[in-house]
Design a protein around this motif. Structure first.
Motif, PDB file in Angstrom:
ATOM      1  N   ARG A  81       0.859  -1.180   0.000  1.00  0.00           N
ATOM      2  CA  ARG A  81       0.000   0.000   0.000  1.00  0.00           C
ATOM      3  C   ARG A  81       0.893   1.227   0.000  1.00  0.00           C
ATOM      4  NH1 ARG A  81      -4.723   2.126  -1.235  1.00  0.00           N
ATOM      5  NH2 ARG A  81      -5.902   3.012   0.462  1.00  0.00           N
ATOM      6  N   LYS A  82       0.571   2.202  -0.850  1.00  0.00           N
ATOM      7  CA  LYS A  82       1.323   3.461  -0.905  1.00  0.00           C
ATOM      8  C   LYS A  82       0.303   4.592  -0.970  1.00  0.00           C
ATOM      9  CE  LYS A  82       3.711   5.843  -4.394  1.00  0.00           C
ATOM     10  NZ  LYS A  82       4.452   5.806  -5.636  1.00  0.00           N
ATOM     11  N   GLU A  83       0.126   5.273   0.130  1.00  0.00           N
ATOM     12  CA  GLU A  83      -0.829   6.377   0.244  1.00  0.00           C
ATOM     13  C   GLU A  83      -2.157   6.042  -0.419  1.00  0.00           C
ATOM     14  OE1 GLU A  83       1.172   9.896  -1.119  1.00  0.00           O
ATOM     15  OE2 GLU A  83       2.890   9.487   0.169  1.00  0.00           O
ATOM     16  N   THR A  84      -2.401   6.543  -1.614  1.00  0.00           N
ATOM     17  CA  THR A  84      -3.698   6.341  -2.262  1.00  0.00           C
ATOM     18  C   THR A  84      -3.660   5.286  -3.360  1.00  0.00           C
ATOM     19  OG1 THR A  84      -3.263   8.093  -3.866  1.00  0.00           O
ATOM     20  CG2 THR A  84      -4.373   8.725  -1.820  1.00  0.00           C
ATOM     21  N   SER A  85      -2.577   4.516  -3.436  1.00  0.00           N
ATOM     22  CA  SER A  85      -2.487   3.524  -4.507  1.00  0.00           C
ATOM     23  C   SER A  85      -1.817   2.254  -3.986  1.00  0.00           C
ATOM     24  CB  SER A  85      -1.694   4.092  -5.687  1.00  0.00           C
ATOM     25  OG  SER A  85      -0.356   4.314  -5.320  1.00  0.00           O
ATOM     26  N   LEU A  86      -1.608   1.333  -4.894  1.00  0.00           N
ATOM     27  CA  LEU A  86      -0.915   0.094  -4.584  1.00  0.00           C
ATOM     28  C   LEU A  86       0.313  -0.026  -5.488  1.00  0.00           C
ATOM     29  CD1 LEU A  86      -3.938  -2.373  -4.367  1.00  0.00           C
ATOM     30  CD2 LEU A  86      -2.606  -1.443  -2.465  1.00  0.00           C
ATOM     31  N   VAL A  87       1.399  -0.504  -4.923  1.00  0.00           N
ATOM     32  CA  VAL A  87       2.611  -0.774  -5.688  1.00  0.00           C
ATOM     33  C   VAL A  87       2.699  -2.288  -5.856  1.00  0.00           C
ATOM     34  CG1 VAL A  87       5.122  -0.620  -5.704  1.00  0.00           C
ATOM     35  CG2 VAL A  87       3.769   1.271  -4.797  1.00  0.00           C
ATOM     36  N   LEU A  88       2.842  -2.701  -7.099  1.00  0.00           N
ATOM     37  CA  LEU A  88       2.931  -4.124  -7.414  1.00  0.00           C
ATOM     38  C   LEU A  88       4.395  -4.525  -7.499  1.00  0.00           C
ATOM     39  CD1 LEU A  88       0.258  -4.184 -10.248  1.00  0.00           C
ATOM     40  CD2 LEU A  88      -0.075  -4.520  -7.785  1.00  0.00           C
ATOM     41  N   ILE A  89       4.738  -5.622  -6.855  1.00  0.00           N
ATOM     42  CA  ILE A  89       6.105  -6.130  -6.881  1.00  0.00           C
ATOM     43  C   ILE A  89       6.115  -7.364  -7.779  1.00  0.00           C
ATOM     44  CG2 ILE A  89       8.029  -7.013  -5.504  1.00  0.00           C
ATOM     45  CD1 ILE A  89       6.647  -5.408  -3.133  1.00  0.00           C
ATOM     46  N   LEU A  90       6.864  -7.267  -8.866  1.00  0.00           N
ATOM     47  CA  LEU A  90       6.884  -8.334  -9.857  1.00  0.00           C
ATOM     48  C   LEU A  90       7.900  -9.413  -9.512  1.00  0.00           C
ATOM     49  CD1 LEU A  90       6.666  -6.223 -13.141  1.00  0.00           C
ATOM     50  CD2 LEU A  90       4.827  -7.039 -11.654  1.00  0.00           C
ATOM     51  N   ASN A  91       7.773 -10.545 -10.165  1.00  0.00           N
ATOM     52  CA  ASN A  91       8.719 -11.641  -9.973  1.00  0.00           C
ATOM     53  C   ASN A  91      10.142 -11.235 -10.344  1.00  0.00           C
ATOM     54  OD1 ASN A  91       7.593 -11.621 -12.661  1.00  0.00           O
ATOM     55  ND2 ASN A  91       8.400 -13.660 -13.024  1.00  0.00           N
ATOM     56  N   THR A  92      10.302 -10.235 -11.181  1.00  0.00           N
ATOM     57  CA  THR A  92      11.632  -9.761 -11.571  1.00  0.00           C
ATOM     58  C   THR A  92      12.273  -8.868 -10.513  1.00  0.00           C
ATOM     59  OG1 THR A  92      10.664  -7.837 -12.648  1.00  0.00           O
ATOM     60  CG2 THR A  92      11.050  -9.795 -14.022  1.00  0.00           C
ATOM     61  N   GLY A  93      11.487  -8.455  -9.526  1.00  0.00           N
ATOM     62  CA  GLY A  93      11.969  -7.513  -8.524  1.00  0.00           C
ATOM     63  C   GLY A  93      11.591  -6.084  -8.868  1.00  0.00           C
ATOM     64  N   ASN A  94      11.175  -5.836 -10.101  1.00  0.00           N
ATOM     65  CA  ASN A  94      10.725  -4.499 -10.501  1.00  0.00           C
ATOM     66  C   ASN A  94       9.380  -4.197  -9.861  1.00  0.00           C
ATOM     67  OD1 ASN A  94      12.971  -4.235 -12.147  1.00  0.00           O
ATOM     68  ND2 ASN A  94      11.906  -4.999 -13.949  1.00  0.00           N
ATOM     69  N   THR A  95       9.052  -2.917  -9.796  1.00  0.00           N
ATOM     70  CA  THR A  95       7.772  -2.509  -9.234  1.00  0.00           C
ATOM     71  C   THR A  95       6.989  -1.692 -10.254  1.00  0.00           C
ATOM     72  OG1 THR A  95       8.712  -0.498  -8.263  1.00  0.00           O
ATOM     73  CG2 THR A  95       8.657  -2.466  -6.867  1.00  0.00           C
ATOM     74  N   LEU A  96       5.683  -1.713 -10.079  1.00  0.00           N
ATOM     75  CA  LEU A  96       4.766  -0.929 -10.909  1.00  0.00           C
ATOM     76  C   LEU A  96       3.721  -0.319 -10.006  1.00  0.00           C
ATOM     77  CD1 LEU A  96       3.699  -3.436 -13.731  1.00  0.00           C
ATOM     78  CD2 LEU A  96       5.069  -1.394 -14.055  1.00  0.00           C
ATOM     79  N   ASP A  97       3.344   0.909 -10.268  1.00  0.00           N
ATOM     80  CA  ASP A  97       2.182   1.471  -9.593  1.00  0.00           C
ATOM     81  C   ASP A  97       0.959   0.890 -10.273  1.00  0.00           C
ATOM     82  OD1 ASP A  97       3.626   3.041  -7.807  1.00  0.00           O
ATOM     83  OD2 ASP A  97       3.700   4.737  -9.181  1.00  0.00           O
ATOM     84  N   LEU A  98       0.022   0.401  -9.482  1.00  0.00           N
ATOM     85  CA  LEU A  98      -1.177  -0.206 -10.045  1.00  0.00           C
ATOM     86  C   LEU A  98      -2.027   0.843 -10.751  1.00  0.00           C
ATOM     87  CD1 LEU A  98      -3.205  -2.519 -10.437  1.00  0.00           C
ATOM     88  CD2 LEU A  98      -4.149  -1.910  -8.207  1.00  0.00           C
ATOM     89  N   ASP A  99      -2.346   0.579 -11.989  1.00  0.00           N
ATOM     90  CA  ASP A  99      -3.320   1.368 -12.740  1.00  0.00           C
ATOM     91  C   ASP A  99      -4.566   0.496 -12.848  1.00  0.00           C
ATOM     92  OD1 ASP A  99      -4.932   2.715 -14.506  1.00  0.00           O
ATOM     93  OD2 ASP A  99      -3.420   2.899 -16.086  1.00  0.00           O
ATOM     94  N   PRO A 100      -5.573   0.741 -12.002  1.00  0.00           N
ATOM     95  CA  PRO A 100      -6.760  -0.123 -11.985  1.00  0.00           C
ATOM     96  C   PRO A 100      -7.464  -0.221 -13.337  1.00  0.00           C
ATOM     97  CG  PRO A 100      -6.778   1.367 -10.106  1.00  0.00           C
ATOM     98  CD  PRO A 100      -5.661   1.810 -10.999  1.00  0.00           C
ATOM     99  N   GLU A 101      -7.298   0.784 -14.179  1.00  0.00           N
ATOM    100  CA  GLU A 101      -7.940   0.764 -15.493  1.00  0.00           C
ATOM    101  C   GLU A 101      -7.345  -0.304 -16.410  1.00  0.00           C
ATOM    102  OE1 GLU A 101     -10.521   2.734 -16.308  1.00  0.00           O
ATOM    103  OE2 GLU A 101     -10.479   3.914 -14.459  1.00  0.00           O
TER     104      GLU A 101
END
Length: 154
Positions: A81-101
């Protein structure tokens, strides 16, 4: 900058390992079990015009091993959880901010479409995400900060 290293390319048909539909590595003897090898494989995943491969520099050569995968090569393994969004942690170790759309479901699985990749949610990540999910008139939804997003079925 020196010359680019010579490449060793192993086509997917000759790879001795593969990634299953849940993001688990296998070889001819079964599921890989060694955590360090599994982490190394996941962190080595790259993509080019020929597909997903594991990439490493070894003995002065750039080695690319293209590998079969049952569904997709990228998975959400965790989220934070990051303030008003979610950060996704990938199997590669990279991260993405969740875009619900960009979420969609298919065959009872949850995916995220990015400009370059199709990313599937692994079971453990789905469990964590479930606290933000609901249903609205038999449609799957994601609720973040009092905003509801309908997740389409493909």
């Amino acid at each position: 900058m020196g010359p680019e290293p010579e490449q060793i390319i192993v086509p997917k048909e000759n790879a001795v390992f593969w990634l299953d539909k849940n993001g688990v590595w296998h070889n001819e003897h079964g599921r890989l079990e060694h955590p360090k090898i599994i982490r190394y494989f996941h962190k080595s995943i790259q993509k080019d015009e020929n597909g997903y491969h594991l990439c490493q520099t070894r003995d002065g050569f750039l080695e690319k091993v293209y590998f079969p995968h049952e569904d997709t090569a990228l998975f959400v393994f965790d989220l934070k959880r990051k303030e008003t969004s979610l950060v996704l942690i990938l199997n590669t170790g990279n991260t993405l901010d969740l875009d619900p759309e960009q979420l969609f479901s298919k065959n009872d699985q949850l995916y995220l479409r990015t400009p370059d990749h199709l990313v599937k949610f692994a079971p453990d990540a789905l469990v964590k995400l479930s606290r933000f999910m609901g249903d609205d008139e038999d449609r799957l939804t994601l609720c973040l900060d009092e905003k509801t997003f309908i997740i389409p079925e493909e």
